[in-house]
Design an enzyme around this catalytic site. Structure first.
Site, short mmCIF file in Angstrom:
data_model
loop_
_atom_site.label_atom_id
_atom_site.label_comp_id
_atom_site.label_asym_id
_atom_site.label_seq_id
_atom_site.Cartn_x
_atom_site.Cartn_y
_atom_site.Cartn_z
N PHE A 2 0.26 -0.74 -0.20
CA PHE A 2 -0.06 -0.25 0.36
C PHE A 2 0.95 1.28 0.19
O PHE A 2 2.56 1.47 0.04
CB PHE A 2 -1.23 -0.26 1.00
CG PHE A 2 -2.79 -0.16 0.92
CD1 PHE A 2 -3.08 -0.97 0.19
CD2 PHE A 2 -3.09 1.35 1.76
CE1 PHE A 2 -4.39 -1.49 0.33
CE2 PHE A 2 -4.21 1.46 1.44
CZ PHE A 2 -5.24 0.14 0.45
N GLN A 36 -7.80 15.14 3.22
CA GLN A 36 -6.83 13.97 2.56
C GLN A 36 -8.02 13.68 1.17
O GLN A 36 -8.79 13.67 1.08
CB GLN A 36 -6.68 13.22 3.67
CG GLN A 36 -6.18 11.96 2.15
CD GLN A 36 -6.01 10.69 2.66
OE1 GLN A 36 -6.12 9.60 3.06
NE2 GLN A 36 -4.54 10.35 3.21
N HIS A 45 -8.15 11.43 -1.34
CA HIS A 45 -7.47 10.53 -2.59
C HIS A 45 -7.24 10.27 -3.77
O HIS A 45 -7.90 10.70 -4.47
CB HIS A 45 -9.19 9.41 -1.75
CG HIS A 45 -8.45 7.54 -2.01
ND1 HIS A 45 -7.93 7.48 -3.38
CD2 HIS A 45 -7.56 6.87 -0.84
CE1 HIS A 45 -7.37 5.64 -2.83
NE2 HIS A 45 -7.60 5.74 -1.75
N LEU A 69 -14.93 5.72 -4.04
CA LEU A 69 -13.66 5.79 -4.21
C LEU A 69 -13.05 4.15 -5.00
O LEU A 69 -13.95 2.91 -5.07
CB LEU A 69 -12.99 4.75 -2.80
CG LEU A 69 -11.90 5.15 -2.67
CD1 LEU A 69 -11.00 6.30 -2.57
CD2 LEU A 69 -11.85 4.97 -0.98
N HIS A 89 -11.65 12.71 0.81
CA HIS A 89 -11.99 11.06 1.34
C HIS A 89 -11.72 11.59 2.70
O HIS A 89 -11.89 10.76 3.23
CB HIS A 89 -10.47 10.67 0.49
CG HIS A 89 -10.78 8.71 1.29
ND1 HIS A 89 -11.52 8.47 0.83
CD2 HIS A 89 -9.56 8.98 1.39
CE1 HIS A 89 -11.45 7.22 1.68
NE2 HIS A 89 -10.30 7.16 1.82
N ARG A 97 -2.58 11.21 5.52
CA ARG A 97 -2.45 9.23 6.27
C ARG A 97 -1.64 9.16 5.30
O ARG A 97 -3.04 8.79 4.66
CB ARG A 97 -4.11 9.44 6.98
CG ARG A 97 -3.92 8.07 7.50
CD ARG A 97 -6.30 7.98 7.99
NE ARG A 97 -6.88 7.33 6.57
CZ ARG A 97 -7.12 6.50 6.10
NH1 ARG A 97 -6.15 5.80 5.76
NH2 ARG A 97 -7.94 7.47 4.14
#
Length: 597
Positions: free
Chosen positions: A117, A237, A239, A249, A370, A412
């Site tokens: 990730f 944030q 995304h 998403l 997000h 994050r």
């Protein structure tokens, strides 16, 4: 007094953090969970890609590496004591979920499967490491189901479809919450020794967002009105991969399985921005890279999107260039069957909403609002703190996205949100029950309903010159356009002025539905009031921070400024006006240095 309920602990919100808090509190205290949604409809279910823990099931990994990646990803604004606590707790947290029955994907040997990730690395080689434990691309959904079952097994009391309206305090201590039964319109008083807010984020202040319609910043707004500060609200944030225009998403797990970003010229562009980890850079880096490509004319057909490509032939071609291999060192070879197996929901989303098949076609994506890194200030045990000295508010706790521990700092890392809610939800529940054991029930005010009734009456009795839909649309457009991925003083000041104008106009809203049963018009108006309050804090905090850090990227102050801005922002509502203060960042092991990907 009618409709009064008494519990040792009441949890507001039934997402992952709320359920975890409720489960652990219920082991030692009489506990209730109230939620405006049926619990398994909570927004934790939208978390797709995984939950992070240094299990090392495929390759070497360490909690220390996880901690460093989180500190680095936070752009050094995260509090390192809390980050270390979370990363050390991660392994046991994931194993506990497994023992509760969560159906994680498996390695051939039967261990929990993990995927790479963004921002998760082997600190010695700098290369991506498999740290995200996953259940296909439905990990958050599985966490919700598992925790809800455990709560039912443990006799947690649920008030489903109850909207929390107010926080009750007496003599500076917690006394409970006010809520409305959405089905009947009746107001209820939940008298409690401890209250845990786990109400999620506020992404609905933005036009294009991955957030559910219920994500309206309720907990943050309620506590702001009671003099509790909000922390680091400028850090939001975006995304990198939301479905174009819709914001739905597309999990980072697509890139974890080898997916790459392609611009309008057919070029893979992330190696230019992050030469080492490429498409697996942290989310703020990837989002800015996408917008830079679009701004410089390399969007697809001149529009505001690029492609995400998970087609096996593309993935396997770039796997060779990247030196990507299977865990056993063999050649990486993604097949169509593996894409369908590992990313079933993403395949369905694209087929339903886009009419395309990601196995054979590229997905049009753009960054989508997000996740908030800011929120209600807490310490690592979930206790709400009210000033720069970390003074604890007796009996008040927060966990999940509505809270700011701060483990995420300026940005994050993917899969740390599910870890955050499991770890800090657990400890908030434990501390709330512990407090309730020794505390007494505070005597309720003569009319605890007064404030909630007054707010509802004002929404019913406005002039009617304004309506909720128009104000909401103007708010979301202003915030998305002017307090988005790239920011500058002129635009943010314009957004702040607009929010304050909308707050003034909000007084002229008049709800026309006079009924009580499922009066969603009234509740939507009340939620808009929360969004306006929170948006003002976001815009003001962003305008005030004169640097770029993590998700806060300023065109007029493009560099990070540790000398002047290595500090947390705190914003209080004092007599209707916002005041800004600061709090020191806790640094234990890692001194700030430039982020390199």
């Amino acid at each position: 007094m009618a409709n009064v309920h008494q519990f040792d602990v009441v949890v507001v919100g039934a997402g992952g953090a709320g359920l975890m808090a409720g489960l652990y509190a219920s082991r030692n205290a009489k506990t209730a969970v109230i939620s405006k949604l049926y619990p398994t409809r909570s927004h934790t279910g939208a978390a797709q890609g995984g939950i992070s823990a240094a299990l090392g099931n495929y390759e070497e990994d360490k909690p220390e590496w996880h901690m460093y990646d989180t500190v680095k990803g936070s752009d050094y604004l995260g509090d390192q004591d809390a980050i270390e606590f979370m990363c050390n707790e991660a392994i046991d947290a994931v194993l506990e979920l497994e023992h509760m029955g969560l159906p994680f994907d498996r390695t051939p040997e039967g261990r929990i499967s993990q995927r790479p990730f963004g921002g998760h690395t082997n600190n010695e080689t700098g290369k991506p490491v498999r740290r995200a434990a996953h259940a296909a691309d439905r990990t958050g959904h599985m966490i919700l189901q598992t925790l809800y079952q455990q709560c039912l097994k443990n006799n947690v009391n649920f008030f489903d479809e109850y909207q929390a309206l107010d926080f009750i305090t007496v003599n500076g201590k917690t006394a409970g919450v006010m809520a409305v039964n959405i089905a009947t319109g009746e107001l209820h008083t939940i008298h409690a020794k401890s209250v845990i807010f786990a109400t999620g984020g506020h992404g609905r202040i933005f036009e294009v967002t991955s957030n559910a319609y219920a994500y309206t910043g309720d907990g943050a707004a309620i506590l702001l009105r009671h003099g509790i500060p909000l922390e680091d609200m400028e850090f939001f944030q975006f995304h990198p991969t939301g479905i174009y225009k819709l914001g739905i998403l597309i999990t980072e797990g697509v890139r974890g399985e080898g997916g790459v970003l392609i611009n309008g010229k057919g070029e893979r562009f992330m190696p230019k921005y992050a030469p080492t980890v490429k498409d697996l850079a942290s989310r703020d880096v990837v989002s800015r890279a996408i917008y830079t490509e679009i701004k410089e004319g390399r969007g697809v057909n001149g529009k505001n999107y690029v492609y995400l490509d998970i087609r096996p032939e593309t993935v396997n071609k770039f796997a060779v260039e990247d030196g990507r291999t299977n865990p056993d060192g063999s050649k990486y070879n993604l097949t169509a069957e593996q894409v369908l197996q590992k990313l079933p929901d993403i395949i369905d989303f694209c087929r339903v909403y886009l009419g395309i098949d990601p196995v054979t076609q590229m997905m049009p994506i753009q960054p989508t609002a997000h996740y908030t890194m800011g929120g209600i200030p807490t310490n690592k045990y979930g206790q709400v703190v009210i000033d720069d000295k970390n003074t604890v508010f007796p009996g008040l706790y927060a966990a999940g996205e509505c809270a700011c521990v701060s483990v995420h700092g300026g940005n994050r890392l993917g899969t740390n949100s599910l870890l955050d809610l499991v770890v800090f939800g657990k400890h908030a529940g434990l501390k709330a029950a512990e407090y309730a054991k020794t505390a007494d029930f505070e005597k309720l005010p003569d009319n605890p309903l007064a404030e909630s009734q007054a707010r509802f009456e004002s929404l019913k009795n406005g002039s009617g010159k304004e309506n909720v839909f128009n104000l909401s649309t103007e708010l979301k457009n202003a915030m998305f356009n002017d307090v988005g991925i790239y920011r500058n003083e002129k635009d943010m000041q314009s957004a702040l002025n607009k929010v304050r104008e909308l707050k003034a106009r909000f007084k002229d809203v008049a709800v026309k539905d006079t009924g009580k049963v499922f009066n969603t018009e009234l509740l939507n108006a009340w939620e808009l009031g929360n969004l306006l309050d929170v948006a003002e804090v976001v815009a003001m905090s962003a305008l005030n921070r004169k640097e770029s850090r993590g998700g806060h990227s300023r065109e007029d102050f493009p560099e990070r400024d540790d000398k002047n801005w290595l500090k947390h922002t705190l914003v209080w509502n004092k007599d209707g006006k916002l005041e800004i203060g600061y709090k020191a960042v806790t640094i234990t092991k890692y001194q700030p240095k430039a982020r390199v990907y």
